[in-house]
Design an enzyme around this catalytic site. Structure first.
Site, PDB file in Angstrom:
ATOM      1  N   LYS A 460       0.832  -1.217   0.000  1.00 17.62           N
ATOM      2  CA  LYS A 460       0.000   0.000   0.000  1.00 17.62           C
ATOM      3  C   LYS A 460       0.862   1.261   0.000  1.00 17.62           C
ATOM      4  CE  LYS A 460      -2.396  -0.910   3.707  1.00 17.62           C
ATOM      5  NZ  LYS A 460      -1.793  -2.220   4.002  1.00 17.62           N
ATOM      6  N   ARG A 535      -9.621   2.026   9.194  1.00 20.19           N
ATOM      7  CA  ARG A 535      -9.254   0.638   9.454  1.00 20.19           C
ATOM      8  C   ARG A 535     -10.428  -0.198   9.951  1.00 20.19           C
ATOM      9  NH1 ARG A 535      -3.693  -0.338   9.774  1.00 20.19           N
ATOM     10  NH2 ARG A 535      -2.382   1.522   9.706  1.00 20.19           N
ATOM     11  N   ARG A 574      12.006 -10.495   4.825  1.00 17.84           N
ATOM     12  CA  ARG A 574      12.739  -9.244   5.034  1.00 17.84           C
ATOM     13  C   ARG A 574      13.810  -9.408   6.107  1.00 17.84           C
ATOM     14  NH1 ARG A 574       8.272  -4.452   5.167  1.00 17.84           N
ATOM     15  NH2 ARG A 574       7.794  -5.430   7.169  1.00 17.84           N
ATOM     16  N   ARG A 607      13.287  -8.901  12.156  1.00 16.80           N
ATOM     17  CA  ARG A 607      12.521  -8.243  13.213  1.00 16.80           C
ATOM     18  C   ARG A 607      11.391  -9.151  13.677  1.00 16.80           C
ATOM     19  NH1 ARG A 607      10.947  -2.330  11.154  1.00 16.80           N
ATOM     20  NH2 ARG A 607       9.390  -3.649  10.153  1.00 16.80           N
ATOM     21  N   ARG A 618      -1.001 -10.852  12.379  1.00 14.80           N
ATOM     22  CA  ARG A 618      -1.412  -9.560  11.809  1.00 14.80           C
ATOM     23  C   ARG A 618      -2.488  -9.763  10.748  1.00 14.80           C
ATOM     24  NH1 ARG A 618       3.983  -6.769   9.858  1.00 14.80           N
ATOM     25  NH2 ARG A 618       2.516  -5.138   9.194  1.00 14.80           N
TER      26      ARG A 618
END
Length: 664
Positions: A460, A535, A574, A607, A618
């Site tokens: 996004k 949201r 990542r 992370r 999530r």
């Protein structure tokens, strides 16, 4: 047209861009006329006057055209944009033909393109050093100015105040630094001005030559001047028509099931331009045709030239000879096919289409599609090459018609390289980077009130930047709003900070007030793109109420659709550098050595919020809280969904195409 310019200056953002661009161009033209230290301006003018009245073809006419006349003046910006053009062409050829590492960088997206751009800058400086040294040597020897006696009129005279080697070193450093400044000015125009900076600078250089060339034609009489202007209008009209011509190959994308919804089944096309190579073949052919004459000037004996030198001077170097025209025309056709062949790979295009479910109707995917594209390209390239050849030899025809000096073949205002570049830059609307400028001038109302939704990892943030730039509306994210209010210590920021310091979520009431305050700012009057808000259903209802009261209801909600497995693959891959903070990806952007940052050599780590179990959580939260927004806006008829898998550029194209029906 005047009304369009008037509207542009009444638009604050456009007015700033236009004025900034004009300011940079003024600086650029000042540097093109400012003599370099150590150069005798008086003697340079004498030599230019002598050379302009001679009948010998000037080897450096094309380069002088690209520098706007600065080359023969040996000014601070004498090299102009030519070193950068040469470096760009070399890197482009190396990417396709020679160095696989560069091709890999090109496929890495924005990060890879940034590295290639940096390599182009380095190569530009190297070429600038070589070219500056060569031009200074030619100027000292008298071969830069045909027919000029440099012994009587030394271009770089000996100074009694400093050693001669220091004078030459200072001159080289000044002209190379001027090239670096030109690159910087071009990038400033690209970032903060109107259009592509390098293209605008080239356009300026060529346009700067038109008044003097027009004056020389006018001196021959009013009738030739009127005839040339009339023919010029016809030529420019024809060039515009052919430059816009393209063969559109239809492409159909198969339907795909993503989650619980069906996507795809859309139709698009591959635009194959008639002039796919642009002006590059003309530059290649001109440069190659100049080589024999350049070699002759450097190694031949002027008093006893010999039969080979006489043959070259008469049949190869003289633009008024039919042999010159034929060779020039043939070289342009050859380089057009050569350049198109190395820059457009039908196999790669066919493979990418098959990878994302695309196919040409009636043609099987894979090798048959590649052969079909190659078949079409080879046929439309022929008229494109003939068109380039005809435009390029027009100055030679005018020489015969008007009896003008052969020195003006490349500088002639309505033929050859000049008209191709001027029309090309004039047609360049920067539709990918600044399309809203053109839309503003043409009174095309863009999609102005837009919400972007999608799961974490859907891209996004990246797409919001591109889409907002395309629509010329501000990108508004809740993160930016919170940081701005907290950083500026506004009343809302202080209130939000008190909740965050206490470890509590900021209430919707405070968030809505921040959003309302941001939407009241002047840059949001004509539209906005909301990223990360709303949201929840409650926030969406509050936003609708807020916009309805203002009489500016939401236009469309764009959903980026990605399946959960793809999101986990994107985020869990990542890796972050502990030293510089650079984010890498084990699959999409890997380092040379596993676990070690290529930039600073720091350790890479994953992370906590990038771990697969965290990403899965999530996604669960998103499904519970934000996913219901899809049904909410779908019931209002405002929802548009696109497949957000594949290259970033393809996703952006799908997004813009999906928004097109709302552009009313």
């Amino acid at each position: 047209m005047l009304a369009a310019f008037g509207r542009a200056f009444r638009t604050p953002d456009l007015r700033k861009k236009i004025l900034f661009t004009l300011f940079i161009l003024a600086i650029y033209r000042l540097g093109a006329t400012l003599p370099s230290p150590g150069v005798s301006y008086t003697n340079v003018q004498k030599c230019i006057d002598t050379a302009s009245t001679g009948q010998n073809q000037d080897v450096f006419t094309l380069l002088n055209l690209f520098s706007g006349g600065a080359l023969l003046h040996l000014s601070v910006f004498a090299l102009g944009i030519m070193p950068y053009i040469t470096a760009s062409i070399i890197l482009q050829l190396l990417v396709v033909v020679v160095i696989p590492r560069l091709e890999q960088l090109k496929k890495e997206g924005q990060s890879g393109q940034t590295k290639i751009t940096q390599y182009t800058r380095y190569l530009t400086i190297g070429l600038a050093i070589l070219q500056t040294t060569g031009y200074i040597a030619l100027a000292r020897s008298g071969q830069l100015f045909t027919g000029c006696d440099v012994n009587a009129n030394p271009i770089i005279p000996v100074s009694p105040h400093m050693p001669y080697w220091m004078t030459l070193g200072t001159l080289v450093a000044t002209m190379v630094a001027g090239t670096a400044v030109i690159m910087w000015l071009g990038e400033l125009i690209t970032d903060r001005g109107v259009g592509n900076g390098m293209s605008v600078l080239i356009f300026t250089n060529i346009a700067a030559r038109i008044p003097s060339e027009g004056q020389s034609i006018y001196a021959k009489g009013i009738l030739p001047f009127v005839i040339v202007c009339a023919i010029g209008v016809v030529i420019i009209t024809a060039v515009v028509f052919i430059e816009q011509a393209q063969r559109r190959v239809p492409v159909q994308y198969a339907k795909r099931m993503i989650g619980r919804r069906m996507y795809g089944g859309t139709s698009t096309y591959i635009p194959l331009k008639v002039n796919q190579a642009g002006v590059i073949p003309v530059i290649f052919a001109s440069s190659l045709l100049y080589l024999p004459q350049l070699i002759v000037q450097l190694v031949s004996d002027k008093n006893n030239p010999g039969p080979v030198v006489n043959f070259i001077n008469k049949w190869v170097a003289d633009p008024s000879q039919w042999t010159y025209v034929v060779i020039y025309f043939a070289l342009i056709i050859f380089f057009t096919y050569f350049y198109v062949a190395i820059t457009f790979n039908p196999t790669d295009v066919a493979d990418n289409m098959r990878k994302y479910g695309g196919f040409v109707p009636g043609i099987r995917p894979g090798k048959p599609t590649a052969e079909y594209l190659d078949f079409i390209l080879s046929r439309i390239t022929l008229p494109g090459s003939l068109y380039l050849g005809i435009i390029a030899i027009l100055p030679n025809l005018f020489i015969t018609l008007l009896g003008t000096s052969v020195n003006n073949t490349q500088n002639f205002p309505f033929g050859g390289t000049a008209v191709l570049i001027m029309v090309g830059v004039g047609l360049d609307r920067e539709t990918d980077r600044q399309p809203a400028d053109a839309a503003e001038l043409r009174r095309l109302p863009p999609v102005v009130r837009l919400v972007l939704v999608g799961p974490p990892g859907a891209g996004k943030g990246t797409q919001a930047e591109f889409i907002a730039a395309h629509l010329s509306v501000p990108k508004i994210s809740t993160g930016d709003i919170f940081r701005a209010n907290v950083g500026q210590k506004t009343p809302l920021g202080i209130e939000a900070r008190s909740y965050m310091d206490a470890g509590k979520l900021v209430p919707d009431e405070v968030t809505i007030k921040m959003v309302r305050s941001r939407l009241d700012e002047p840059d949001s009057t004509d539209g906005f793109l909301l990223d990360g808000f709303p949201r929840t259903i409650a926030q969406a209802e509050n936003l609708d109420e807020l916009l309805d009261k203002a009489g500016t209801p939401l236009d469309v909600v764009l959903e980026l659709v990605v399946d959960d497995d793809e999101v986990v693959r994107r985020l869990s891959g990542r890796r972050t550098c502990r030293g510089c903070g650079r984010i890498w990806h084990v699959e999409f952007d890997p380092t040379k050595v596993d676990g070690v940052c290529d930039r600073c050599g720091g350790e890479l780590y994953q992370r906590d919020d990038d771990k697969p179990e965290t990403v899965t959580e999530r996604l669960r939260v998103y499904a519970e809280q934000t996913a219901p927004l899809v049904d909410y806006y779908g019931a209002q008829g405002k929802l548009v969904g696109i497949d957000a898998t594949g290259p970033v550029e393809d996703i952006t194209t799908r997004a813009i195409d999906a928004l097109e029906p709302f552009n009313k």
